[in-house]
Design an enzyme around this catalytic site. Sequence first.
Site, PDB file in Angstrom:
ATOM      1  CG  ASP A  23      -2.073  -0.902   1.172  1.00 41.72           C
ATOM      2  OD1 ASP A  23      -2.217  -1.604   0.153  1.00 41.72           O
ATOM      3  OD2 ASP A  23      -2.866  -0.928   2.130  1.00 41.72           O
ATOM      4  CE  LYS A  80      -6.954  -1.285  -0.151  1.00 40.88           C
ATOM      5  NZ  LYS A  80      -7.032  -2.754  -0.253  1.00 40.88           N
ATOM      6  N   GLY A 152      -5.072  -2.849   9.097  1.00 44.91           N
ATOM      7  CA  GLY A 152      -4.764  -1.699   9.928  1.00 44.91           C
ATOM      8  C   GLY A 152      -4.522  -2.010  11.383  1.00 44.91           C
ATOM      9  NE  ARG A 164      -2.831 -22.573  11.477  1.00 47.70           N
ATOM     10  CZ  ARG A 164      -1.930 -23.507  11.191  1.00 47.70           C
ATOM     11  NH1 ARG A 164      -2.288 -24.581  10.499  1.00 47.70           N
ATOM     12  NH2 ARG A 164      -0.670 -23.386  11.592  1.00 47.70           N
ATOM     13  N   GLY A 213      -2.945  -7.296   8.496  1.00 42.95           N
ATOM     14  CA  GLY A 213      -2.218  -7.476   9.748  1.00 42.95           C
ATOM     15  C   GLY A 213      -0.777  -7.904   9.617  1.00 42.95           C
ATOM     16  N   GLY A 234      -0.130  -3.574   4.057  1.00 44.59           N
ATOM     17  CA  GLY A 234      -0.779  -2.275   4.064  1.00 44.59           C
ATOM     18  C   GLY A 234      -0.061  -1.297   4.960  1.00 44.59           C
ATOM     19  CB  SER A 235      -0.991   0.007   8.278  1.00 46.25           C
ATOM     20  OG  SER A 235      -2.310   0.189   7.813  1.00 46.25           O
TER      21      SER A 235
END
Length: 293
Positions: A23, A80, A152, A164, A213, A234-235
């Site tokens: 990102d 997005k 995030g 999983r 995450g 992302g973050s």
Amino acid sequence: MDKKRYELNVQLAQMLKGGVIMDVTNVEQARIAEDAGAVAVMALERVPADIRAQGGVARMSDPSMIVEIKKSVSIPVMAKARIGHFVEAQILEALKIDYIDESEVLTPADEECHIDKTRFSIPFVCGARNLGEALRRIAEGAAMIRTKGEAGTGNVVEAVRHMRTMNREIRQLVGMPVEEVTVFAKSNGIPYELALQVRGLGRLPVVNFAAGGIATPADAALMMQLGCDGVFVGSGIFKSSNPDRRARAIVKATAYFNDAAKVLEASLDLGEAMPVLEIAQIPEDQILATRGW
């Protein structure tokens, strides 16, 4: 979109296999990502951590910002669109970006329908928590699937759960008597032929990336060892104390995910990772992964 075009889109997504998609919110970040070895960038105005913190309605990014990022790098650029917002997708296709992510990170525009991706020539990426969600998106025309880990948060637990779950449900489908595949397809709202295809392949017919995450090289290697084809970050990069070094480290760990010594090398001297948000502390109405169906 005809069958040949869809097959081409699936092949285009296959070309990203083994790589990291980052990102980015501006040209400087896009160049850092490209220099670090990212296979693509996701152009957006706010990374998920900021979207979560600031609240409100999150929409498609300003097209002019996406254009500037597209001009600044030679790698593919994604953007997005809101779930169900086919006009945002039309705008992004007109921009000639490389992939569209119909994303739960943005505020859904339609609580009943996802975008009919067969109406577009551009490849789509979609999130999924389980096999049923993944196959519904593929039936709609998605050329690439990713987990819907809680974006995030810097907390990889939900992405692990989704992968999983997907692996377990694929194993169950592979071991299922063929006459029961019809029941499986009906109960999950998917075409019988698609369920049969997965049963024969023992995996999804498109690439499946980790997302949500991922904040450390170890997180990336974990998701790859669980069977992911690549990683979205992302973050986790630009909310860390040393984005350039962390970006390179996550690329290295993704490429050498089965080599603990290489992952160790990638993990050294990175500075502070992004702050972690415990999933249990997030109010139910702020959970992003439950958006869509």
